[in-house]
Design a protein around this motif. Sequence first.
Motif, PDB file in Angstrom:
ATOM      1  N   ASP A  85      12.198   1.299 -47.466  1.00 14.94           N
ATOM      2  CA  ASP A  85      11.514   0.373 -46.273  1.00 14.94           C
ATOM      3  C   ASP A  85      10.026  -0.014 -46.618  1.00 14.94           C
ATOM      4  N   HIS A  86       9.514   0.455 -47.647  1.00 16.70           N
ATOM      5  CA  HIS A  86       8.325  -0.158 -48.372  1.00 16.70           C
ATOM      6  C   HIS A  86       8.412  -0.777 -49.434  1.00 16.70           C
ATOM      7  N   HIS A  89       3.549   3.216 -40.878  1.00 16.75           N
ATOM      8  CA  HIS A  89       4.245   2.869 -39.726  1.00 16.75           C
ATOM      9  C   HIS A  89       3.386   3.304 -38.617  1.00 16.75           C
ATOM     10  N   HIS A 149       7.206  12.905 -47.638  1.00 20.23           N
ATOM     11  CA  HIS A 149       8.310  13.717 -47.701  1.00 20.23           C
ATOM     12  C   HIS A 149       9.043  13.282 -48.809  1.00 20.23           C
ATOM     13  N   PHE A 197      16.955   3.755 -37.671  1.00 19.29           N
ATOM     14  CA  PHE A 197      16.092   4.058 -38.888  1.00 19.29           C
ATOM     15  C   PHE A 197      16.761   4.895 -39.774  1.00 19.29           C
ATOM     16  N   TYR A 211       9.059  11.167 -35.277  1.00 23.68           N
ATOM     17  CA  TYR A 211       9.110  10.700 -36.490  1.00 23.68           C
ATOM     18  C   TYR A 211       8.630  11.810 -37.467  1.00 23.68           C
ATOM     19  N   HIS A 268       4.365   5.117 -52.129  1.00 25.04           N
ATOM     20  CA  HIS A 268       5.762   5.768 -51.582  1.00 25.04           C
ATOM     21  C   HIS A 268       6.726   4.785 -51.815  1.00 25.04           C
ATOM     22  N   ASP A 272       3.580   7.642 -45.490  1.00 25.12           N
ATOM     23  CA  ASP A 272       4.100   7.882 -44.292  1.00 25.12           C
ATOM     24  C   ASP A 272       3.589   9.032 -43.299  1.00 25.12           C
ATOM     25  N   GLU A 297      10.198   4.938 -51.084  1.00 23.84           N
ATOM     26  CA  GLU A 297      11.211   4.638 -50.060  1.00 23.84           C
ATOM     27  C   GLU A 297      11.535   3.230 -49.812  1.00 23.84           C
TER      28      GLU A 297
HETATM   29 FE1  FEO Z   1       9.588   7.527 -46.132  1.00 22.83          FE
HETATM   30 FE2  FEO Z   1       8.818   4.849 -44.361  1.00 22.83          FE
HETATM   31  O1  FEO Z   1       9.702   5.751 -45.723  1.00 22.83           O
END
Ligand code: FEO
Length: 401
Positions: free
Chosen positions: A84-85, A228, A148, A24, A197, A80, A167, A82
């Motif tokens: 990954d989303h 997640h 974050h 990750f 996490y 968010h 997150d 980032e």
């Molecule tokens: Fe801070 Fe799941 O991205």
Amino acid sequence: MHTTQQLSQGLFWVGGNDRRIALFENMFPLSNGVSYNSYLLADERIAVLDTVDSSILRTFLENIDAARNGRPVDYLVIHHMEPDHCAGIVELSRRFPHITLVGNAKTFQFIRQFYPGIELPTLLEVKDGDTLSLGRRTLTFITAPMVHWPEVMFSYEESEGILFSADAFGSFGALSGNLFADQVDFDEVYLNEARRYYSNIVGKYGQQVRLALEKVKDKEVSLLCPLHGPVWRKDIGRFIDLYKTWSAYEPEQNGVLLAYGSMYGNTEKAAEIVAARLSDRGITGLRMYDVSKTHVSYLIADIFRFSHLVFAAPTYNNGLYPAMEMLFHDMAALHVQNRKVALIGNGSWAPASAKVMEERLSAMRDMTLIASPVVLKSSVNDEAQKALLALADQIADSLLK
Ligand code: FEO
């Protein structure tokens, strides 16, 4: 074909799992992958809440098509930015030209940074407390900066008490088909990974997490939907309490983590002597790790968990053994604080590791040395053995008092 599941009236999970991913953020080992959760809320208008990572984009688009039942998507709420989303932002904007992207000023700044030159659809910029009506349901936006990333926000649907928490409250680990935490043995399957996490991804921002928790503390939450890991509908208070503990840097339980670095087994022997004495003194649940073998993220997770920490490391290049240096670097970066600590150093001609560890600890907050460090010269001799047993007794006394 799709894997959409209905969570409640008009609310669908349209995310997916990636079990092929090894690391990750290209850093953190994943033994069972990760889920990228996305939600579709169908009312008079349809809102999608966040998209997914590029690895599961096709699944996500199929899931959206199944859940929207032939209707267009009206809003994409971006909690968010980032990546990954965010892999679906451009594609949803292309497929639904009349879609409105909902975010705050930072969200839109980051969209332009990550996707330079793209033509954006209509943007709806929201601030803390703003609302968006979808018909019967209304979303209220709650900014959660630095949980974050700076643009992070939650949204809350009042009629059913649904909190979309970005997150926050997420976990490593793919979903098994059971989306709800109460459908699986959460403690066995996810708790360690939820702690890993939190501590590694969000741990630095405890103060900001506490501020976000304060903002939602009076809201009735019946469904907690993170980006997640499992969705929560029972025992939500227990998970929120864990977040309160972690974000306050309070130990989750009394117990000892021992982390050692050792080139030839001598420093390891010292850690083993301390652990054996602790066990003789009735201390259970001991956790011991070789810092060269265990990824630092697992060590950080247990450092967030336990009250007492023992670090043992040799001297290297007149300083601290590199793998231990990495652990201390991460502890400082993640604002680890408020722990009882014991140190064991080793060196054959100019022992420096204990001194360096002591200096690193002194720069952290409320890290209390239980006793003076024990410093070995190359290996454990009779005198060192006595000192290690005395150190273990002081750790045990500190735990048992
Ligand atoms: Fe801070 Fe799941 O991205």
